[in-house]
Design an enzyme around this catalytic site. Structure first.
Site, short mmCIF file in Angstrom:
data_model
loop_
_atom_site.label_atom_id
_atom_site.label_comp_id
_atom_site.label_asym_id
_atom_site.label_seq_id
_atom_site.Cartn_x
_atom_site.Cartn_y
_atom_site.Cartn_z
CE LYS A 36 -4.32 -1.92 1.52
NZ LYS A 36 -5.55 -1.82 2.28
CE LYS A 78 -6.16 -7.84 -1.42
NZ LYS A 78 -6.69 -7.62 -0.10
CE LYS A 117 -13.38 -3.03 0.55
NZ LYS A 117 -13.12 -2.72 1.94
N1 AQP Z 1 -9.79 -11.09 -2.82
C1 AQP Z 1 -10.11 -11.51 -1.62
N2 AQP Z 1 -10.33 -12.82 -1.40
C2 AQP Z 1 -10.66 -13.28 -0.16
N3 AQP Z 1 -10.81 -12.47 0.92
C3 AQP Z 1 -10.60 -11.14 0.75
N4 AQP Z 1 -10.68 -10.09 1.58
C4 AQP Z 1 -10.37 -8.96 0.91
N5 AQP Z 1 -10.10 -9.25 -0.38
C5 AQP Z 1 -10.24 -10.60 -0.51
C6 AQP Z 1 -11.04 -10.19 2.99
O1 AQP Z 1 -12.12 -9.29 3.22
C7 AQP Z 1 -12.09 -8.91 4.60
C8 AQP Z 1 -12.34 -7.43 4.72
O2 AQP Z 1 -11.21 -6.77 4.27
P1 AQP Z 1 -10.93 -5.25 4.47
O3 AQP Z 1 -12.04 -4.51 5.03
O4 AQP Z 1 -9.59 -5.11 5.09
O5 AQP Z 1 -10.93 -4.91 3.03
P2 AQP Z 1 -9.75 -4.66 2.26
O6 AQP Z 1 -8.57 -5.50 2.61
O7 AQP Z 1 -9.64 -3.20 2.32
O8 AQP Z 1 -10.32 -5.16 0.93
P3 AQP Z 1 -9.51 -5.02 -0.25
O9 AQP Z 1 -10.38 -5.11 -1.40
O10 AQP Z 1 -8.38 -5.97 -0.15
O11 AQP Z 1 -9.05 -3.53 -0.12
P4 AQP Z 1 -7.64 -2.99 -0.30
O12 AQP Z 1 -7.40 -3.08 -1.76
O13 AQP Z 1 -7.77 -1.59 0.21
O14 AQP Z 1 -6.72 -3.83 0.51
C9 AQP Z 1 -10.72 -9.35 5.14
O15 AQP Z 1 -10.91 -10.48 5.97
C10 AQP Z 1 -9.95 -9.71 3.92
O16 AQP Z 1 -9.04 -10.76 4.18
#
Ligand code: AQP
Length: 332
Positions: free
Chosen positions: A112, A195, A198
């Site tokens: 990040k 993966k 978002k």
């Molecule tokens: N691709 C994925 N496959 C399985 N599990 C996933 N999680 C996120 N992406 C995947 C799981 O979702 C839960 C919530 O995560 P969060 O609120 O931390 O969301 P995040 O990590 O912000 O989601 P993103 O899409 O991965 O956002 P960015 O890109 O900002 O990092 C967690 O349990 C996570 O493991």
């Protein structure tokens, strides 16, 4: 009953299919077997800049989606992180037993911060996993249902709990990551080597659950598949098709082996058409339920207020023990 704790960020509005299959689905199931605490982690969300009105709306939207997915406030504790001040308080304490180098090794931070650049990378983003450790340890959670991307943060949480327990006095339960292998990592539809995320996925690569179902159906139909024609689960050689099979299997409960058999001799087009339909059938009522909760913000806020009260009772007790064990003078 063993206890579970997990959280989700109120960022980007809609949850995506990875959030749901990797985490939220397990949260729903674990309500029946565990003393379950689930949080909309708004303190985590502000590690990157947020618009205040959007953040407020996204917080309600996250809570509504969790209820829409099947969380039941009578069977679990659903709360907003900032409503329970003990998270920030224990976060500070945890930061004081975390090595700088230890935190700097977190791969999510490395990814990040590389994306945000030096100026855009906040200290909050750096200490994110430390606050996450506090989130978990406050509730003495036995298990933490998350996706694969959170495994390293869970290991840090255990290290910190161990360190605190041996430096001061036995205080924290050591939590285990609860990761369901089949859906631990849902991949981007356009680039099945990364993966679904978002912040890193292109709009065509991510299925947002609050999108119009026909938009999501279209994305499934234009998902990148692999050369060849055979529908076979083989993440190394066929990451695109394997990702679609994982999603299909998770939504319908049909084993991947059975899916492979039923698609023998059929092409990728048939698999995508059917999966698009399966997704639409699942996501349509989910969206409806979510919208109903959103249409009644008073009820939603009442659910969150009650959740915060239940969460605080547990969190305050742990924090009091922590303060006592550290040697802080009692405020009485
Ligand atoms: N691709 C994925 N496959 C399985 N599990 C996933 N999680 C996120 N992406 C995947 C799981 O979702 C839960 C919530 O995560 P969060 O609120 O931390 O969301 P995040 O990590 O912000 O989601 P993103 O899409 O991965 O956002 P960015 O890109 O900002 O990092 C967690 O349990 C996570 O493991």
């Amino acid at each position: 009953r063993p206890r579970v704790l997990s959280g989700i960020q109120p960022t980007a509005g809609s949850f995506h299919l990875g959030n749901y299959l990797g985490a939220v689905r397990q949260w729903v199931a674990l309500q029946d077997t565990h003393d379950a605490f689930y949080s909309v982690v708004d303190l985590h969300a502000i590690t990157v800049a947020q618009d205040p009105e959007e953040l407020r709306a996204n917080c309600r939207l996250a809570a509504a989606q969790l209820l829409g997915a099947g969380l039941d406030p009578d069977r679990c504790t659903l709360f907003v992180q900032s409503h329970v001040p003990e998270h920030a308080q224990l976060g500070w304490v945890m930061g004081c037993i975390t090595g700088f180098g230890e935190a700097a090794r977190m791969t999510q931070f490395k990814d990040k911060s590389a994306r945000h650049g030096t100026e855009g990378t906040t200290v909050g983003l750096f200490t994110y996993p430390v606050l996450q450790a506090a989130d978990i340890l406050l509730y003495q959670a036995d298990a933490v249902p998350v996706g694969e991307d959170q495994r390293q943060h869970l290991e840090l949480t255990r290290d910190l709990a161990n360190r605190f327990n041996s430096r001061y006095a036995p205080t924290f339960t050591l939590p285990d990551a609860y990761i369901v292998k089949e859906t631990a990592k849902i991949y981007d539809l356009q680039d099945p080597t990364i993966k679904m995320s978002k912040s890193a996925s292109s709009p065509k690569g991510i299925v947002s659950l609050m999108d119009e179902p026909r938009v999501s159906a279209k994305k499934i139909k234009s998902a990148v598949t692999d050369t060849g024609t055979e529908i076979r689960y083989d993440p190394e050689a066929k990451p695109g098709v394997s990702n679609l099979l994982s999603i299909y299997s998770a939504i319908t409960g049909t084993a991947i082996g059975e899916l492979e058999l039923s698609y023998e001799g059929k092409g990728y087009g048939a698999l995508k058409t059917d999966l698009a339909e399966v997704l639409v059938d699942w996501v349509t009522p989910f969206r409806q339920r979510t919208q109903e909760y959103l249409g009644d913000p008073e009820t939603l806020d009442a659910v969150l207020a009650k959740g915060a009260e239940k969460a605080r009772a547990v969190a305050a007790e742990t924090l009091a023990t922590v303060y006592e064990n550290i040697g802080f003078l009692s405020a009485k």
